[in-house]
Design an enzyme around this catalytic site. Structure first.
Site, PDB file in Angstrom:
ATOM      1  N   GLU A 339       0.819  -1.289  -0.104  1.00  0.00           N
ATOM      2  CA  GLU A 339      -0.086  -0.116   0.021  1.00  0.00           C
ATOM      3  C   GLU A 339       1.022   1.164   0.050  1.00  0.00           C
ATOM      4  O   GLU A 339       1.098   1.746  -1.045  1.00  0.00           O
ATOM      5  CB  GLU A 339      -0.734  -0.113   1.080  1.00  0.00           C
ATOM      6  CG  GLU A 339      -2.090  -1.130   1.063  1.00  0.00           C
ATOM      7  CD  GLU A 339      -3.111  -0.847   1.932  1.00  0.00           C
ATOM      8  OE1 GLU A 339      -3.721   0.204   1.778  1.00  0.00           O
ATOM      9  OE2 GLU A 339      -3.695  -1.842   2.606  1.00  0.00           O
ATOM     10  N   TRP A 401     -12.803  10.280   5.619  1.00  0.00           N
ATOM     11  CA  TRP A 401     -11.675  10.111   4.610  1.00  0.00           C
ATOM     12  C   TRP A 401     -11.392  11.458   3.823  1.00  0.00           C
ATOM     13  O   TRP A 401     -10.526  12.198   4.037  1.00  0.00           O
ATOM     14  CB  TRP A 401     -11.534   8.829   3.798  1.00  0.00           C
ATOM     15  CG  TRP A 401     -10.945   7.564   4.466  1.00  0.00           C
ATOM     16  CD1 TRP A 401      -9.694   7.038   4.170  1.00  0.00           C
ATOM     17  CD2 TRP A 401     -11.213   6.871   5.675  1.00  0.00           C
ATOM     18  NE1 TRP A 401      -9.436   6.052   4.912  1.00  0.00           N
ATOM     19  CE2 TRP A 401     -10.315   5.798   5.968  1.00  0.00           C
ATOM     20  CE3 TRP A 401     -12.356   7.099   6.618  1.00  0.00           C
ATOM     21  CZ2 TRP A 401     -10.579   5.081   7.097  1.00  0.00           C
ATOM     22  CZ3 TRP A 401     -12.548   6.259   7.554  1.00  0.00           C
ATOM     23  CH2 TRP A 401     -11.618   5.222   7.890  1.00  0.00           C
ATOM     24  N   GLU A 618      -1.361  -0.956  13.599  1.00  0.00           N
ATOM     25  CA  GLU A 618      -2.508  -0.514  12.730  1.00  0.00           C
ATOM     26  C   GLU A 618      -3.818  -1.076  13.614  1.00  0.00           C
ATOM     27  O   GLU A 618      -4.834  -0.199  13.658  1.00  0.00           O
ATOM     28  CB  GLU A 618      -2.554  -1.451  11.436  1.00  0.00           C
ATOM     29  CG  GLU A 618      -3.925  -1.181  10.605  1.00  0.00           C
ATOM     30  CD  GLU A 618      -3.677  -1.974   9.214  1.00  0.00           C
ATOM     31  OE1 GLU A 618      -2.730  -2.686   9.170  1.00  0.00           O
ATOM     32  OE2 GLU A 618      -4.634  -1.352   8.215  1.00  0.00           O
ATOM     33  N   HIS A 639       1.301   1.838  11.503  1.00  0.00           N
ATOM     34  CA  HIS A 639       0.065   2.698  11.045  1.00  0.00           C
ATOM     35  C   HIS A 639      -0.139   3.910  12.061  1.00  0.00           C
ATOM     36  O   HIS A 639      -0.279   3.429  13.090  1.00  0.00           O
ATOM     37  CB  HIS A 639      -0.861   1.934  11.136  1.00  0.00           C
ATOM     38  CG  HIS A 639      -1.443   1.673   9.856  1.00  0.00           C
ATOM     39  ND1 HIS A 639      -0.957   0.734   8.746  1.00  0.00           N
ATOM     40  CD2 HIS A 639      -2.689   1.994   9.043  1.00  0.00           C
ATOM     41  CE1 HIS A 639      -1.702   0.448   7.925  1.00  0.00           C
ATOM     42  NE2 HIS A 639      -2.919   1.437   7.903  1.00  0.00           N
TER      43      HIS A 639
END
Ligand code: BGC
Length: 738
Positions: A339, A401, A618, A639
């Site tokens: 990612e 987001w 994360e 993360h």
């Protein structure tokens, strides 16, 4: 700079090539600048010397909209005869990038463009630009890929591949002068030990999870190889574990030529704490010649925090390293698996803390520009930026987001007090709110659509990704919040925001009617007609001011009850976690806020600390109580989203918070909230208005406070006993009975 893209005459796939030209000045040089860019990654050198401190140039931008070029002042480096060499590799633009790994998202080959601008002492000028006269040579970097790693072969016989070819396909790319800070090599970490694992593998531990690469100095025999794999953690048996990298191989191969060699990757980086020596020359491993180099964007450190609780100090350290690892040109979710993308929700959750740890103005100037460029016509904002997914397979336009486009500019304004960031982004902020206004079936709510939810919350069962909070609820709550931020930004800018004021009123009204009335949320803590009531629901209502003042106490009680129902633990995900301690401390419930902060039971911040974390995990449960891993798929150990708790350490525990009217800490509050378990706090913030310090410590039944207020700034000091005064620059001491 004008486009003059060239490429290799032969298709080299993932192998690098060097583009070379010679230059001899005609007379005395007054100044000379070399401008360079690549679709891919480049490293430029003049007469064999690497130019500039930056690595991984020209960085990661929304390539379809803009590609940065770097400018090097080479005036003092020019000789009578000069060799300009630009080596290129695939990098973000050409290699595997994004979850749709089947295609090269931005281009199927790398290309470079360069211009040497020379001004002679007599005032005349000369320009050398990339064209078909440049020679292209093969490179010892025989393979590179951001996700998969790099192969450097020093036995490689460099050969001329021919003259460069004009690259028409790259003329569509739009060049802009460098905006973001350089990506640079920072800390160099020595290994802490060489382990032989139960499986018999040789593993080197650098003691710190990070992003960057490993440098080896070694003399071996010609043709001998070093092959290394990377990992963030060892498994429960102490064996090397990197299945959580998913599709990213992170494998580095060096082939020695028998001389004293010094290797490190040029066109890739890895996220790791450990390396495994898969192949190594037949010599003893000398740890003195191996270093892990942390690579991230150049940012000045401005925040410092320490206290008398080592676990909290480790949590803070883990957050700092989370930022170092993930502020590598763009704010990424993680630096290791397949990612490493600019996930907007993660950036949104962490940006307030980020702006306190480091001066991130330049860093965000670039990325916010990419967000502006990628915002859809209808105002929609995707889940990642740069968006690396094919047009058929975009990330979601998701609440919490997309809201990065309102939240990040606002947080940067709060932190640094410069309204330019609001001015630059105001249209984007409004467009996003307008998008939410038109999304879904209800005018003043955002219902429907696909969202990431309260990502990785623990209240919907262990294997659930999106948590139990209703997506409609989160979307509508953020609709209200972003509208509010547009109003606040507009007020700073002196813009007419009457339309958004009315919209905000309507959203609040509809929100109440739909989610809170007729008393469902208020009366029944267990069930709601519109979805299960979660900790995150209550946190958002309270933090985003979605309720009436008189309703706060009851809602706060409900939150306390829900926390109690989970054994005095939070079960919030990416959406609720950044605000939960604020909501508790704002309500005066410091006891519970500190209880959550200091809890070591999962889910908690200190759970990962007590399990050896050196960066933020994360998932709350990335390593489970029994030592097994939560999952293979979504289990990064680096993360930063949950590191957002640090803004509470600065702002509440140490008590340094800017006011909005005195943004940038021109006017701020100093209202620390001491807690015995922390024993003492030492906190300093180098703001644009000077250095602020806040210290407190317990002695017997008294708490001592010491504050430094920079001259020219104003601080409203409020002590736990209620004493308050407003002061100017100076050093202030107080003693308060516990
Ligand atoms: C990323 C997250 C991101 C998410 C979207 C993941 O794969 O790693 O951090 O925000 O997808 O929900």
């Amino acid at each position: 700079m004008k486009n003059s893209w060239i490429k290799s005459p032969v298709d080299l796939g993932a192998a690098s090539a060097s583009f070379v030209t010679e230059f001899s000045p005609e007379s005395e040089v007054k100044s000379a600048q070399l401008l360079v860019s690549a679709i891919g990654i480049f490293q430029a050198s003049l007469n064999g010397e690497k130019l500039g401190k930056g690595v991984l140039n020209p960085g990661f931008t929304s390539y379809n909209n803009r590609v940065q070029f770097m400018t090097y002042d080479v005036t003092s480096l020019l000789k009578a005869q000069n060799n300009i060499s630009i080596t290129a590799g695939n990098g973000w633009a050409v290699g595997h990038m994004g979850l749709d790994t089947s295609e090269k998202v931005f281009s199927d080959h790398y290309a470079i463009t360069a211009k040497l601008q020379v001004v002679y002492a007599d005032g005349s000028e000369q320009q050398i630009v990339t064209d078909e006269n440049w020679k292209v040579y093969s490179s010892p970097i025989e393979y590179s890929d951001i996700y998969h790693g790099e192969t450097v072969n020093l036995m490689h016989q460099v050969k001329l591949l021919g003259n460069a070819v004009k690259d028409e396909a790259s003329y569509k790319f739009n060049l802009v002068a460098q905006i973001g800070p350089d990506i640079v090599e920072n800390e160099r970490l020595a290994p802490i030990q060489l382990i032989v694992t139960p499986k018999g593998e040789r593993v080197i531990d650098f003691g710190q999870n990070m992003a960057g690469y490993v440098e080896f100095k070694i003399k071996g025999k010609a043709g001998e190889k070093i092959v290394i794999s990377h990992a963030e953690v060892l498994d429960a048996d102490g064996n090397f574990y990197n299945e959580n990298y998913r599709g990213a191989k992170n494998c580095i191969t060096y082939i020695l030529d028998g001389n004293d060699n010094c290797f490190k990757p040029t066109f890739s980086f890895q996220g790791f704490r450990y390396i495994r020596l898969d192949e190594y020359p037949d010599v003893e491993v000398d740890l003195n010649n191996i270093r892990a180099i942390a690579v991230h964007s150049q940012m000045a450190r401005i925040g410092r925090f320490s206290c008398g609780n080592e676990k909290i100090n480790q949590l803070y350290h883990n957050t700092i390293w989370g930022q170092k690892s993930n502020y590598l040109d763009i704010p990424t979710d993680c630096p290791q698996r397949d990612e490493r993308l600019g996930w907007t929700g993660d950036a949104q959750a962490f940006c307030r803390t980020a702006a306190l740890n480091y001066d991130v103005r330049k860093f965000f100037e670039k990325w916010l520009g990419d967000l502006r460029a990628e915002q859809r016509e209808d105002g929609g904002v995707y889940g990642t930026c740069p968006e690396c997914f094919s047009s058929q397979n975009h990330t979601l336009v998701s609440a919490a987001w997309g809201d990065v486009v309102t939240i990040a500019p606002w947080e940067l304004y709060r932190a640094y007090g410069d309204a330019k960031v609001l001015n630059d982004n105001f249209s984007m902020m409004k467009k996003w709110v307008d998008y939410m206004h038109s999304a879904g079936d209800e005018e003043f709510l955002w219902l429907g659509g696909a969202h990431y939810g309260d990502w990785l919350a623990m209240d919907a069962g262990e294997d659930n990704y999106s948590g139990a909070t209703s997506a409609d609820f989160i979307a509508s709550a953020f609709f209200a919040h972003s509208t509010d931020l547009v109003i606040r930004a507009g007020e700073v800018l002196g813009e007419n925001v009457d339309h958004y004021r009315q919209l905000h009123k309507n959203v609040l009204k509809s929100f109440r009617e739909y989610f809170m009335e007729p008393g469902v949320l208020l009366e029944n803590p267990d069930e709601s007609a519109k979805g299960y009531i979660t900790q995150t629901c209550l946190v958002l209502i309270l933090y985003f001011n979605l309720c009436k003042e008189e309703e706060r106490p009851l809602l706060q009680q409900k939150l306390v009850k829900l926390i109690g129902d989970f054994g005095d633990r939070m079960v919030t995900g990416f959406v609720g976690t950044p605000y939960i301690l604020h909501v508790l401390s704002d309500a005066g419930n410091l006891k519970l806020a500190y209880k959550l902060l200091l809890s070591e039971k999962t889910p908690s911040w200190l759970y990962s600390v007590t399990h050896g974390a050196t960066t933020m995990w994360e998932h709350w449960n990335s390593i489970k109580e029994d030592g097994s891993f939560w999952s293979v798929n979504m289990n990064s150990f680096n993360h930063y989203a949950y590191g957002s708790v640090c803004d509470w350490l600065y702002g509440v525990a140490a008590g340094i918070t800017t006011t909005e009217e005195g943004a940038g800490y021109r006017k701020f509050t100093l209202a620390p909230k001491p807690c015995r378990e922390l024993k003492h706090i030492n906190c300093a913030l180098d703001t644009v208005n000077g250095r602020i310090e806040s210290r407190w410590y317990y002695k017997n039944d008294e708490i001592y406070f010491e504050f430094t207020v920079p001259s020219g700034a104003q601080a409203i000091i409020t002590l736990p006993n209620g004493y308050t005064e407003t002061v100017g620059g100076g050093v202030y001491h107080y003693t308060v009975k516990e």
